[in-house]
Design an enzyme around this catalytic site. Sequence first.
Site, PDB file in Angstrom:
ATOM      1  N   LYS A   1      37.119  41.892  50.231  1.00  0.00           N
ATOM      2  CA  LYS A   1      36.503  40.612  49.864  1.00  0.00           C
ATOM      3  C   LYS A   1      36.815  39.568  50.933  1.00  0.00           C
ATOM      4  O   LYS A   1      35.927  38.826  51.381  1.00  0.00           O
ATOM      5  CB  LYS A   1      37.008  40.146  48.488  1.00  0.00           C
ATOM      6  CG  LYS A   1      36.403  40.934  47.338  1.00  0.00           C
ATOM      7  CD  LYS A   1      37.081  40.682  45.999  1.00  0.00           C
ATOM      8  CE  LYS A   1      36.494  41.616  44.941  1.00  0.00           C
ATOM      9  NZ  LYS A   1      37.206  41.626  43.676  1.00  0.00           N
TER      10      LYS A   1
ATOM     11  N   GLN B   1      42.007  38.947  40.652  1.00  0.00           N
ATOM     12  CA  GLN B   1      41.695  40.383  40.646  1.00  0.00           C
ATOM     13  C   GLN B   1      42.252  41.053  39.392  1.00  0.00           C
ATOM     14  O   GLN B   1      43.411  40.848  39.029  1.00  0.00           O
ATOM     15  CB  GLN B   1      42.279  41.031  41.922  1.00  0.00           C
ATOM     16  CG  GLN B   1      41.899  42.482  42.125  1.00  0.00           C
ATOM     17  CD  GLN B   1      40.418  42.694  42.432  1.00  0.00           C
ATOM     18  OE1 GLN B   1      39.729  41.814  42.924  1.00  0.00           O
ATOM     19  NE2 GLN B   1      39.924  43.879  42.137  1.00  0.00           N
TER      20      GLN B   1
ATOM     21  N   ASP C   1      33.187  35.051  39.578  1.00  0.00           N
ATOM     22  CA  ASP C   1      33.112  36.358  38.918  1.00  0.00           C
ATOM     23  C   ASP C   1      32.115  36.345  37.761  1.00  0.00           C
ATOM     24  O   ASP C   1      31.666  37.406  37.317  1.00  0.00           O
ATOM     25  CB  ASP C   1      34.486  36.694  38.310  1.00  0.00           C
ATOM     26  CG  ASP C   1      35.256  37.739  39.089  1.00  0.00           C
ATOM     27  OD1 ASP C   1      34.635  38.568  39.763  1.00  0.00           O
ATOM     28  OD2 ASP C   1      36.501  37.716  39.006  1.00  0.00           O
TER      29      ASP C   1
END
Length: 300
Positions: free
Chosen positions: A57, A101, A124
């Site tokens: 990422k 995460q 997200d």
Amino acid sequence: MKKTMMQIIDGKKISQDLKNELKADVAHFQANTGKVPGLTVIIVGQDPASQVYVRNKAKSCLEIGMHSTVIEMPHDTPQETLLNTIRELNQDPAVHGILVQQPLPKQIDEFAVTLAIDPSKDVDGFHPENLGRLVMGHLDKCFVSCTPYGILELLDRYNIETKGKHCVVVGRSNIVGKPMANLMMQKLDATNCTVTVCHSATRDIPSFTKQADILIAAIGKARFITADMIKPGAVVIDVGINRIEDQSTKSGYRLVGDVDYDGVAALASAITPVPGGVGPMTIAMLLKNTLQSFRRINNL
Ligand code: GUN
């Protein structure tokens, strides 16, 4: 029966095309405002798979000219410490996207973490405000979670006809199955389907998957979907990333999807491979969401 050409849906190529487009957008906005979008990723603990995802990422952000910060926290971090860090990032004007995460260590409640992230920086798309707006069809006023969003992008860029088709989603997770099923039933160019959702308590899953014009497999079980579960000509989207043992490889394992690729590809009209299908799209959509957040925050 004459079989038309089977199409392999190339997520690697489409994600690269998209990253090139986003890179040009970032350069354009930087020239006009002197600012760049910034993504902060928090990782708690040292899960090896998560470390790889987080590294990828950050690398992708830098590739397209975005600012990237990774905050690493020890595995025994108390929940309140993580929540305080999130609250600080919520207030930081240089941070447009915040991603924590998953999975998180057991002392941390994932839902409490999701709720702590400012919905306007929740790239997200996990916050209930974003998921709720998605369900209500306000896609221009929310963040769509990256994997379903990437699948929409693939269907759109491959001009796959969806209107009035029967889409069967196998899996009901908050991250993939639920948003995916909701998106597929909406009145959008890339969706407008009749949708069925199957899950672990569904009786006779093949009786449903065999009706699918578009089958989306997000179960998390290696090669669960086999050729006898497919309608000939179906479009098959494989979300799975499963490690299976393979002594012929250097690492001793390899990645396979939730679909038994060889058998299913022989029947499908289009299919995403693993790796190189849905996976690469997820990061590209995260970058797209971060740019979207930057544009909204700066009224661009
Ligand atoms: N773990 C695996 N995939 C994801 C993702 O898309 N977002 C977050 N936050 N954690 C993940």
